[in-house]
Design an enzyme around this catalytic site. Structure first.
Site, PDB file in Angstrom:
ATOM      1  N   HIS A 181     -21.236  10.902  -7.444  1.00 40.44           N
ATOM      2  CA  HIS A 181     -20.600   9.784  -7.459  1.00 40.44           C
ATOM      3  C   HIS A 181     -20.994   9.286  -8.752  1.00 40.44           C
ATOM      4  CE1 HIS A 181     -18.739   5.906  -7.835  1.00 40.44           C
ATOM      5  NE2 HIS A 181     -17.704   5.796  -6.773  1.00 40.44           N
ATOM      6  N   ASP A 304     -11.162   5.382  -2.586  1.00 35.08           N
ATOM      7  CA  ASP A 304     -12.171   5.019  -3.166  1.00 35.08           C
ATOM      8  C   ASP A 304     -12.340   3.212  -3.507  1.00 35.08           C
ATOM      9  OD1 ASP A 304     -13.871   4.366  -5.240  1.00 35.08           O
ATOM     10  OD2 ASP A 304     -13.095   5.690  -7.610  1.00 35.08           O
TER      11      ASP A 304
HETATM   12  C1  1WB Z   1     -15.016   0.133  -9.538  1.00 30.67           C
HETATM   13  C2  1WB Z   1     -14.930   1.311  -9.676  1.00 30.67           C
HETATM   14  C3  1WB Z   1     -16.309  -0.846  -9.574  1.00 30.67           C
HETATM   15  C4  1WB Z   1     -15.501   2.197  -8.395  1.00 30.67           C
HETATM   16  C5  1WB Z   1     -17.142   0.346  -8.659  1.00 30.67           C
HETATM   17  O1  1WB Z   1     -17.719  -0.707  -8.714  1.00 30.67           O
HETATM   18  C6  1WB Z   1     -16.764   1.637  -8.457  1.00 30.67           C
HETATM   19  C7  1WB Z   1     -13.540  -0.990 -10.770  1.00 30.67           C
HETATM   20  C8  1WB Z   1     -19.706   0.007  -8.438  1.00 30.67           C
HETATM   21  O2  1WB Z   1     -12.810  -0.422 -10.459  1.00 30.67           O
HETATM   22  O3  1WB Z   1     -14.113  -1.815 -10.769  1.00 30.67           O
HETATM   23  C9  1WB Z   1     -15.470   3.558  -8.589  1.00 30.67           C
HETATM   24  O4  1WB Z   1     -16.187   3.882  -7.255  1.00 30.67           O
HETATM   25  O5  1WB Z   1     -14.390   3.849  -9.102  1.00 30.67           O
HETATM   26 MN    MN Z   2     -15.270   5.553  -6.483  1.00 30.41          MN
END
Ligand code: 1WB
Ligand code: MN
Length: 344
Positions: A181, A304
């Site tokens: 990830h 997600d």
């Molecule tokens: C976001 C997306 C933030 C993901 C994250 O924090 C993760 C966001 C760890 O959209 O701000 C992700 O996994 O796509």
């Molecule tokens: Mn993600």
């Protein structure tokens, strides 16, 4: 009567209160890490910034409440849970090792309590690779978890560095997929990504993981670990869209001595050693290309959550123009096979 579709979402994030507290502390201390922008927003938000309104933290900490209720309402059968980015990778080695094992214990407990609703990817602390490998063994053999997750670089280093190979060796030996990830790009990549919200999901995340997996392939990691399976989210972080050019130019780099020889081409590695998920990309054209390029056996559905709302992700795959066979594979069949989730 036809059975309802089993929908297994494969990149669903959670956090523990003690890890949220530790992240808050990390972002209050001096750090060069680009992850600070996002982590500050989520774990130490100022009342007038945008993140305090996003409720990400609430969504990450809630597992059996609103999350499960929404899953029920939308027909989401299962979340394959994973500790959210950057995982334990911003902590010192001992703290990271301790918190990884606590996260895995909690995850295993949730999966035991709700065996048809939750499965889990174990986390580990790459800061201490041999202890990480032992935790990986424990996570599969004792806790019965389903695979592994790692959030890209650790202290600005990538998995082509042999010091991390105990982790790759363990994943291969245990026959479990390692999900890479994103986290925010390493210090070397971060300069032009610090503005305009480009640090994370908009652009930085894909650049970081794309760079990571191209490094691994070009370094020959998959000659050393031919059975290793890597999963990349966010519709393959676009790597398979570029793979023709990556392959062509990699061969040229080998001819000019800039890249070491490898047994296979980059496209061969991508097809043999990688699977992808749809997390955070609800574009039917990108899905069609992914299936045609990588095969319907190598693409899995993911939401997600909580970064992406559940309902549109369900609507996306319910409505995508796929054959019945493809839809079944992408909604659950591939996840059952790749993550060792019992079929129902
Ligand atoms: C976001 C997306 C933030 C993901 C994250 O924090 C993760 C966001 C760890 O959209 O701000 C992700 O996994 O796509
Ligand atoms: Mn993600």
């Amino acid at each position: 009567m036809t059975q309802p579709m089993r929908r297994i979402a494969t990149e669903e994030a959670f956090c523990l209160p003690e890890i949220a507290a530790a992240l808050k502390e990390v972002v209050r201390a001096p750090t060069s890490s680009l992850d600070r922008i996002l982590c500050k927003g989520i774990y130490d938000p100022h009342p007038d910034d945008g993140y305090s309104k996003s409720n990400f933290l609430e969504g990450l900490l809630d597992i059996e409440g609103q999350r499960l209720k929404q899953m029920d309402e939308l027909g989401v059968s299962m979340h394959l849970l994973s500790l959210t980015a950057p995982g334990v990778q911003m902590f010192d080695a001992d703290t990271a090792t301790e918190l990884a094992s606590r996260a895995n214990d909690t995850l295993a407990e949730l999966c035991r309590k709700h065996p048809t609703r939750f499965a889990g990817l174990a986390t580990m602390a790459p800061q201490s690779p041999r202890r990480a490998a032992r935790e990986m063994e424990r996570a599969i053999q004792k806790l019965g978890l389903n695979g592994f997750i790692l959030n890209s670089h650790t202290n600005n280093e990538y998995l082509d560095d042999p010091k991390y190979w105990p982790i790759l060796e363990a994943a291969e030996a245990l026959d479990r997929c390692l999900y890479i990830h994103p986290r925010a790009p390493s210090d070397m990549l971060k300069g032009p990504l610090m503005d305009y919200g480009m640090d994370s999901a908009m652009w930085g995340y894909g650049v970081e993981v794309g760079t990571h997996v191209v490094r691994m392939m070009a370094a020959g990691v998959f000659d050393r670990f031919p059975k290793l399976k890597i999963c990349i989210g966010h519709m393959g972080e676009a790597v398979h869209f570029w793979i023709w050019r990556i392959t062509f130019m990699h061969t040229r780099a080998q001819q000019t001595g800039r890249a070491p020889p490898t047994k296979l081409t980059m496209e061969d590695y991508l097809k043999r050693n990688f699977v992808i998920t749809t997390s955070g990309v609800e574009d039917p054209l990108a899905l069609r290309y992914s299936i045609d390029k990588l095969g319907a056996d190598n693409v899995m559905w993911a939401i997600d959550y909580p970064y992406q709302p559940m309902a549109p992700a369900v609507a996306f795959l319910d409505q995508a123009p796929l054959s019945d066979e493809e839809r079944h594979k992408i909604y659950h069949g591939n996840a059952e096979r790749i993550f060792h989730i019992a079929a129902v």
